[in-house]
Motif scaffolding. Structure first.
Motif, mmCIF file in Angstrom:
data_model
loop_
_atom_site.group_PDB
_atom_site.id
_atom_site.type_symbol
_atom_site.label_atom_id
_atom_site.label_comp_id
_atom_site.label_asym_id
_atom_site.label_seq_id
_atom_site.Cartn_x
_atom_site.Cartn_y
_atom_site.Cartn_z
ATOM 1 N N HIS A 13 0.836 -1.205 0.000
ATOM 2 C CA HIS A 13 0.000 0.000 0.000
ATOM 3 C C HIS A 13 0.870 1.255 0.000
ATOM 4 N N ARG A 14 0.861 1.978 -1.083
ATOM 5 C CA ARG A 14 1.722 3.160 -1.310
ATOM 6 C C ARG A 14 3.204 2.788 -1.168
ATOM 7 N N GLU A 40 0.680 -0.656 -4.716
ATOM 8 C CA GLU A 40 -0.514 0.180 -4.900
ATOM 9 C C GLU A 40 -0.040 1.618 -4.875
ATOM 10 N N HIS A 55 -0.642 10.844 -2.682
ATOM 11 C CA HIS A 55 -1.937 10.465 -2.113
ATOM 12 C C HIS A 55 -2.867 11.630 -1.835
ATOM 13 N N GLU A 114 -4.575 3.494 -8.266
ATOM 14 C CA GLU A 114 -5.807 4.122 -7.790
ATOM 15 C C GLU A 114 -5.917 5.481 -8.483
HETATM 16 O O1 G3P Z 1 -6.439 0.996 -2.313
HETATM 17 C C1 G3P Z 1 -6.601 0.871 -0.939
HETATM 18 C C2 G3P Z 1 -6.472 2.192 -0.264
HETATM 19 O O2 G3P Z 1 -5.335 2.795 -0.764
HETATM 20 C C3 G3P Z 1 -7.621 3.122 -0.425
HETATM 21 O O3 G3P Z 1 -7.543 4.192 0.409
HETATM 22 O O4 G3P Z 1 -6.930 6.434 1.145
HETATM 23 O O5 G3P Z 1 -5.210 4.703 1.075
HETATM 24 O O6 G3P Z 1 -6.090 5.638 -1.027
HETATM 25 P P1 G3P Z 1 -6.393 5.275 0.396
#
Ligand code: G3P
Length: 250
Positions: A13-14, A40, A55, A114
């Protein structure tokens, strides 16, 4: 494309969020070195229409600058430091361009893009991202996601072969996205929050012949519980812990 990867597939995640500045090249590199199957990231447009990875709607939290991302031209946002806030050892890290991430990731890991133009939904982000994907010929490694169904609709028209996951907020706010919104839309995956995921929810999605990718599981217990429920993918802030919890090497 998912048949070439283990299940559940692990998305960092990121990037390696816990140990490196989120959404930067060092963070993505570290995550892949630690055994993540993919990364991600959050795609946005600069004021001059370049696709970058960050983000928040503003640069305030994750860079040395201040202001809305959409108000920066590429050259100006690239002058900011996107690593220093996290740790001095990441000094000099820039806000990456999506194309740089494609180069870094190479040809065998996944990228969940995303589409995060939530404050500027008509800015043309999706088509720009699709153009870049085609130019890099990286279609087989991409998964799209967004909280905005309209983004995924545009992506479906431009690159129908790329799977699309609908993101759902936790709790009541995300109820529509997890039920009718998902069921009647053309999505290959649901991306629910871990707090709104249950064994029954996973089974319901599987009955539609679609996948479940859950955000975000960070402890070994969470990772194993989701695996036991049969989820197809996990977003984690700590890929090494997830990889070890699942008994994969490293
Ligand atoms: O893709 C999962 C998650 O990244 C979604 O929320 O705020 O971290 O972009 P956020």
């Amino acid at each position: 494309m998912f048949e070439h990867y283990p299940s559940p597939v692990i998305f960092a995640h990121r990037g390696d969020l816990t140990y490196a500045p989120e959404n930067t090249l060092p963070s993505f590199q570290q995550a892949l070195q630690k055994g993540a199957d993919g990364v991600e990231l959050d795609a946005k447009l600069t004021a001059d229409g370049q696709v970058i990875v960050i983000h928040d709607m503003t640069v305030d939290r994750t860079t040395t600058g201040k202001g809305r991302v959409a108000s920066f031209k590429l050259d100006d946002i690239r002058k900011l430091d996107a690593g220093k806030w996290f740790d001095e050892k990441f000094n000099g890290t820039k806000v990456p361009m999506l194309a740089e991430v494609f180069e870094l990731v190479g040809k065998d890991k996944l990228i969940n893009i995303e589409l995060t133009n939530y404050s500027t939904p008509r800015d043309g982000l999706v088509l720009k991202v699709c153009e870049l994907i085609k130019r890099h010929n990286i279609q087989k490694q991409i998964l799209f996601s967004s909280f905005l169904p309209s983004n995924l609709k545009i992506a479906a028209q431009a690159l129908p072969e790329i799977p699309r996951g609908l993101l759902a907020m936790p709790g009541l706010v995300g109820l529509w996205a997890r039920s009718f919104g998902f069921m009647f839309g053309e999505y290959q995956a649901l991306h629910p929050h871990i707090s709104s995921t249950s064994r029954e929810q996973v089974q319901r999605v599987h009955r539609l012949n679609r996948r479940v990718h859950v955000w975000t599981a960070n402890s070994p217990e969470e990772v194993n519980r989701l695996k036991e429920w049969g989820v197809d993918g996990i977003f984690t802030d700590d890929p090494q812990t997830a990889v070890r919890a699942l008994g994969r090497s490293r």
